[in-house]
Design a protein around this motif. Structure first.
Motif, short mmCIF file in Angstrom:
data_model
loop_
_atom_site.label_atom_id
_atom_site.label_comp_id
_atom_site.label_asym_id
_atom_site.label_seq_id
_atom_site.Cartn_x
_atom_site.Cartn_y
_atom_site.Cartn_z
N ASP A 81 -6.85 140.90 69.00
CA ASP A 81 -7.46 139.88 68.16
C ASP A 81 -8.93 140.26 67.93
OD1 ASP A 81 -8.59 137.65 67.02
OD2 ASP A 81 -7.95 136.25 68.59
N ARG A 82 -9.34 140.43 66.69
CA ARG A 82 -10.70 140.88 66.40
C ARG A 82 -11.75 139.88 66.86
NH1 ARG A 82 -10.57 143.78 60.40
NH2 ARG A 82 -9.08 145.43 60.96
N ALA A 83 -11.39 138.62 66.96
CA ALA A 83 -12.35 137.62 67.45
C ALA A 83 -12.66 137.84 68.93
CB ALA A 83 -11.80 136.22 67.22
N ARG A 84 -11.66 138.28 69.69
CA ARG A 84 -11.84 138.52 71.13
C ARG A 84 -12.25 139.96 71.44
NH1 ARG A 84 -10.07 134.57 74.56
NH2 ARG A 84 -8.89 132.86 73.64
N PHE A 85 -11.85 140.87 70.60
CA PHE A 85 -12.14 142.29 70.82
C PHE A 85 -12.80 142.87 69.56
CE2 PHE A 85 -8.26 141.10 73.08
CZ PHE A 85 -8.56 141.47 74.38
N PRO A 86 -14.04 142.43 69.25
CA PRO A 86 -14.66 142.89 68.00
C PRO A 86 -15.12 144.34 68.05
CG PRO A 86 -16.17 141.50 69.23
CD PRO A 86 -14.85 141.42 69.94
N HIS A 87 -15.42 144.85 69.27
CA HIS A 87 -16.00 146.20 69.32
C HIS A 87 -15.69 146.88 70.66
CE1 HIS A 87 -18.73 149.41 68.10
NE2 HIS A 87 -19.27 149.37 69.30
N ILE A 88 -14.47 147.44 70.75
CA ILE A 88 -14.18 148.31 71.88
C ILE A 88 -14.79 149.67 71.54
CG2 ILE A 88 -12.39 149.46 73.25
CD1 ILE A 88 -10.65 147.02 72.81
N ASN A 89 -15.74 150.11 72.36
CA ASN A 89 -16.53 151.30 72.04
C ASN A 89 -15.99 152.57 72.68
OD1 ASN A 89 -19.28 152.22 70.84
ND2 ASN A 89 -19.19 153.16 72.87
N SER A 90 -15.42 152.45 73.88
CA SER A 90 -14.96 153.65 74.59
C SER A 90 -13.91 153.27 75.62
CB SER A 90 -16.13 154.34 75.30
OG SER A 90 -16.58 153.55 76.40
#
Length: 269
Positions: free
Chosen positions: A73-82
């Motif tokens: 869900d983009r609201a909960r996981f907007p930016h997984i970086n690595s």
């Protein structure tokens, strides 16, 4: 006048020697087409994983075929970086970049089933977490700070920090990045990092095709800059292949590729 010129020359030479010079670069030995390769990559013995904000794609290391995927869900996981493979789990750095105030979390997945297992909320106050490593019984996490977009009031890229936690995520130490590295990352920050086969810390920025070799200092609270290595990956998150010494994986956002790169060992000081 001669003495003044001689003194100026000496000072310039001293300043130049303070920053480690460029060393021979890494050789790219394989490319994997991966449109999800937007933020970073992880690698284990059989698979490579492309990271793109709220998506993690799994590719067969031998054939390059896509064999799995997780979408959040983009609201909960907007930016997984690595992400990085640690103790048979896929451990990922997640934040709300470029929103502010910053919050950070470590998200943990089952790499076999590509399902989410649990979260470790790190909260606000330090920056945006960009990468996570485990070494000698401790967690090492990089918290990025930025100038302009993605920045938070009162901090800029010079506030980028490496924070150490114990196994229960209690803070036990912290270091700032050296000025020579921060200047090359500006106005952005560290997007990737990991401890290499020699125990040193190898770090990337956001855009530059460079790998910075760092060491924890014997005293003080600023990391030591040992060397700078050219690489093909344009910054972003990286991961060492623990089964193949000195093989580092990175990404090319421009090409939509995962890159396998053979890194020359940095010199011993």
């Amino acid at each position: 006048m001669i003495r003044i010129l001689a003194l100026a020359t000496t000072l310039a030479a001293t300043a130049a020697s303070a920053e480690p010079q460029l060393r021979p670069g890494a050789e790219t030995v394989r490319r994997y087409p991966a449109p999800e390769a937007r933020q970073g990559v992880a690698v284990d013995a059989r698979f490579v994983y492309a990271v793109a904000n709220s998506t993690i794609a799994k590719y067969d290391k031998q054939t390059g075929a896509k064999v799995g995927e997780w979408k959040g869900d983009r609201a909960r996981f907007p930016h997984i970086n690595s992400c990085s493979l640690i103790a048979k789990e896929l451990v990922c750095a997640s934040s709300n970049f470029p929103a502010a105030p910053h919050w950070s979390a470590v998200e943990i997945y089952d790499p076999a089933t590509m399902t989410h297992r649990r979260s470790v909320p790190l909260g606000p106050g330090t920056g945006s977490v960009t990468w996570v490593e485990w070494k000698d019984g401790a967690w090492y996490t990089a918290f990025a700070n930025y100038d302009g977009k993605g920045g938070e009031a009162g901090r800029d890229h010079t506030a980028t920090a490496l924070i150490r936690y114990d196994a229960k995520w209690r803070r036990t130490g912290g270091w700032l990045f050296p000025a020579s590295v921060l200047a090359r990352m500006a106005p952005m920050s560290s997007s990737g990092g990991g401890f290499g086969p020699d125990g040193r810390l190898y770090v990337t920025g956001h855009d530059n095709a460079e790998l910075y070799v760092l060491e924890l200092p014997k005293d003080g609270a600023v990391l030591d800059h040992v060397a700078t290595l050219p690489i093909e990956a344009e910054g972003q998150a990286i991961d060492w292949d623990e089964g193949q010494p000195w093989m580092l994986y990175g990404i090319s956002r421009k090409g939509g590729e995962i890159l396998a790169m053979k890194v020359p060992p940095a010199p011993v000081r």
